[in-house]
Structure formats: structure tokens, C-alpha cells
Design an enzyme around this catalytic site. Structure first.
Site, mmCIF file in Angstrom:
data_model
loop_
_atom_site.group_PDB
_atom_site.id
_atom_site.type_symbol
_atom_site.label_atom_id
_atom_site.label_comp_id
_atom_site.label_asym_id
_atom_site.label_seq_id
_atom_site.Cartn_x
_atom_site.Cartn_y
_atom_site.Cartn_z
ATOM 1 N N LYS A 48 0.791 -1.238 0.000
ATOM 2 C CA LYS A 48 0.000 0.000 0.000
ATOM 3 C C LYS A 48 0.821 1.284 0.000
ATOM 4 O O LYS A 48 0.306 2.370 0.271
ATOM 5 C CB LYS A 48 -1.012 0.049 1.169
ATOM 6 C CG LYS A 48 -1.832 -1.196 1.375
ATOM 7 C CD LYS A 48 -2.287 -1.843 0.105
ATOM 8 C CE LYS A 48 -3.326 -1.047 -0.662
ATOM 9 N NZ LYS A 48 -3.535 -1.670 -2.014
ATOM 10 N N HIS A 109 7.186 -7.228 -2.244
ATOM 11 C CA HIS A 109 6.924 -6.570 -0.961
ATOM 12 C C HIS A 109 7.863 -7.148 0.113
ATOM 13 O O HIS A 109 7.655 -6.899 1.302
ATOM 14 C CB HIS A 109 5.477 -6.825 -0.509
ATOM 15 C CG HIS A 109 4.440 -6.084 -1.296
ATOM 16 N ND1 HIS A 109 4.604 -4.790 -1.733
ATOM 17 C CD2 HIS A 109 3.198 -6.452 -1.701
ATOM 18 C CE1 HIS A 109 3.509 -4.402 -2.377
ATOM 19 N NE2 HIS A 109 2.657 -5.386 -2.382
ATOM 20 N N SER A 139 -5.112 2.178 4.402
ATOM 21 C CA SER A 139 -5.187 1.600 3.059
ATOM 22 C C SER A 139 -5.125 0.070 3.119
ATOM 23 O O SER A 139 -5.871 -0.624 2.424
ATOM 24 C CB SER A 139 -4.033 2.150 2.212
ATOM 25 O OG SER A 139 -4.081 1.635 0.918
ATOM 26 N N PHE A 230 -3.713 10.050 -10.192
ATOM 27 C CA PHE A 230 -4.679 9.162 -9.534
ATOM 28 C C PHE A 230 -5.930 8.969 -10.405
ATOM 29 O O PHE A 230 -6.367 7.836 -10.632
ATOM 30 C CB PHE A 230 -5.060 9.731 -8.158
ATOM 31 C CG PHE A 230 -6.038 8.872 -7.417
ATOM 32 C CD1 PHE A 230 -5.619 7.739 -6.732
ATOM 33 C CD2 PHE A 230 -7.391 9.170 -7.425
ATOM 34 C CE1 PHE A 230 -6.525 6.923 -6.058
ATOM 35 C CE2 PHE A 230 -8.309 8.365 -6.760
ATOM 36 C CZ PHE A 230 -7.863 7.231 -6.071
#
Ligand code: A3P
Length: 296
Positions: A48, A109, A139, A230
């Protein structure tokens, strides 16, 4: 709306001290042995932190602008997810990478210490994106609802505590961001902040381009900034996860591109939670020079 029952969600398994989901635990032997090539570029983040955003920026930069490949192939196919095992119609990250022409973009990640050694042996470039923990917490909580492969988040209060204790998939945010920060000068690592990209995308896109060895004219940088804004990414099926198998991320439940802001945590943290968070933050971050902004 189809919500996955808790019983079908994956368990958390310990992989060398880091909580991952069971399918990642199973494939980890292959991930560890992954053979990176010198021109591979790794994009590493805590979940996130703006991974998908940076992937779109990096891919547009290395392709010199918004090419047909970028507008027609979903982001998750252009940038395989290293530790993800095969799910639905999507092959495992390590298998997708095997068949991919160089130079490859690789997403992970993983905390620094779990990244396959070959990335360091080959001197690969790495971009690490970090985002403030408060916005990540919010998030990540909402992301659990649309991601059937993650364990159930529980209530907001439950998840708040799990996050602070590091008992979430990919482990402690504190360990992740400080671990990568501490090694940034030992390898070719560019450490970028989500908040900086949001505040000055032209500057940050240019910085990433320079690190990747590309010189782009102003018009191309502007085009990339617009393409990766975005609102554009939210409406773009190649970046908004609507092409992702629903067994991995199900955007019918709610959008992956949720708010894209700095400071949304203020809408969710109680005063007591903020206090508790600040105390834990001070304790965990006392020894690092790493600084985050939680508002712009
Ligand atoms: P929010 O849930 O706060 O909206 P990741 O790709 O690492 O999973 O990160 C997802 C987060 O980054 C989501 O945060 C998403 O909205 C945000 N994001 C994705 N693309 C963005 C963009 N172009 N600009 C700002 N935020 C973006």
C-alpha cells in the site's frame, strides 16, 4: 457483492521470521533461488505504499513514454510479483519472469533480508517506495476486504493492533522501512516517498528517470505525470486491477484505487488510537534518521 468467508482465506505462515501467506511459504524455496539478471529492475515496497503507481511511472520512463504496451497490457502482467504463487489464471511470479524478455521489471513486498541474493550479486537497481504508516494502515485495512488471498483483517480496532505489533502479511512496517533505509547506500537503491511524488510528481519522475539512466524531455515527463495521476489510473483498466483475477483482488467489492491522498488516516484514527500510535512510533523509530510526513 461476494465476500470471501474467513475459512477460505489463507493462513499467515512464518518465513524466516516474517509473516507471509501460506502459498508464499510454499513457493519460497523457488523465490530464494530466483536468478536475477544485471538489467532487472526491482520495485520494492511495503504493501500500500504506492507500488502500482511507481510501476506505471517506471515502465513509462523506460519505454520513453506511453506506448501501446503500456496502454494494452495490465500492469500485473508487465511487472511480475516475485513472491506470488500461481493463482487462478495468473502464473507464479517466478514463472512469468522466466519467459519475460529483458530488461525485466520485478515487483516485491519482501523486506530487505528476504530478497533473493542474486539481485545483490548482479548489482541490480532497486526503487524502494515508502509511505507514512498511518495512511498505510488505513489503506491496508481496506485492501484486506478486496483481497481474498489475505487473512481476514477483523475489525478496524483489531487490525490497528495487528499492524502495530507487526502481525500482518509482510510483517512490521517499522522493520520494513528502516531495513531498506539502512542498506540504501550499500546497493543501487533509490529511496522514494509516496508523499513526495504526490507533492511534486514532475520532480520525482525526473529523479526516477535519472536513476534509471534515462533522459526525458519535459513534454514526455509531463505526459507520464498525467498518465500516472490518480484519476487517470483509477479509470484505466490496465492499472486499476479490474483485469486482475478476482481470486487475488476483487474490485467488485470496492475499488483498488481508493483515495490516493496523504492524511486520510485522520478520518479513521480515534484520538486514543493516535496517541497510542505516536507512542509506539516514537519507540520504534527512535534510532533512525528516516522521517515521514503524515500531512502535506
Ligand atoms: P489508498 O488506499 O490510500 O487510496 P499499492 O499499489 O502499493 O497497493 O498502493 C495502493 C495505494 O496507492 C492506494 O492508496 C492507491 O489509491 C494509491 N495510489 C495508486 N495509484 C496512485 C496515484 N496515481 N496517485 C496517488 N495514489 C495512488
Amino acid at each position: 457483492m461476494v465476500l470471501t468467508p474467513d475459512s477460505e482465506r489463507q493462513r499467515i505462515c512464518d518465513v524466516k521470521g516474517v509473516p507471509l501467506i501460506s502459498s508464499m511459504h510454499e513457493i519460497f524455496g523457488r523465490v530464494e533461488k530466483f536468478q536475477a539478471k544485471a538489467d532487472d529492475i526491482l520495485i520494492a515496497t511495503y504493501p500500500k505504499a504506492g507500488t502500482t503507481w511507481m510501476i506505471e511511472i517506471m515502465d513509462s520512463i523506460r519505454q520513453g513514454g506511453i506506448t501501446k504496451e503500456i496502454t494494452t497490457i495490465p500492469s500485473h502482467e508487465r511487472t511480475p510479483f516475485l513472491e506470488l504463487s500461481s493463482m487462478g489464471t495468473l502464473p507464479a511470479g517466478v514463472d512469468l519472469l522466466k519467459d519475460m524478455p529483458s530488461p525485466r521489471l520485478v515487483k516485491t513486498h519482501l523486506p530487505f533480508q528476504l530478497v533473493p541474493q542474486s539481485f545483490w550479486d548482479k548489482g541490480c537497481k532497486v526503487i524502494y517506495v515508502a509511505r507514512n504508516a498511518k495512511d498505510i494502515l488505513v489503506s491496508y485495512f481496506f485492501f484486506h476486504k478486496i483481497t481474498p488471498i489475505l487473512p481476514h483483517a477483523g475489525t478496524w480496532d483489531d487490525f490497528f493492533e495487528s499492524f502495530l505489533s507487526g502481525n500482518v502479511v509482510w510483517g512490521s512496517w517499522f522493520d520494513h522501512v528502516t531495513g531498506w533505509w539502512d542498506v540504501r547506500e550499500k546497493h543501487q537503491i533509490l529511496y522514494v516517498f509516496y508523499e513526495d511524488i504526490l507533492q511534486d510528481p514532475m520532480r520525482e519522475v525526473e529523479r526516477v528517470a535519472r536513476f534509471l539512466g534515462h533522459t526525458l524531455d519535459n513534454g514526455t515527463i509531463q505526459e507520464i505525470v498525467k498518465h500516472t495521476s490518480f484519476n487517470m489510473m483509477k479509470d484505466n483498466p490496465m492499472t486499476n486491477f479490474s483485469r486482475m483475477p478476482t481470486c487475488i483482488v476483487d474490485v467488485r467489492i470496492s475499488p483498488f484505487m481508493r483515495k490516493g491522498q496523504v492524511g486520510d488516516w485522520k478520518n479513521h484514527f480515534t484520538v486514543a488510537q493516535n496517541q497510542r500510535f505516536e507512542e509506539e512510533y516514537r519507540r520504534r523509530m527512535a534510532k533512525t534518521s528516516l522521517r515521514f510526513r503524515t500531512e502535506l
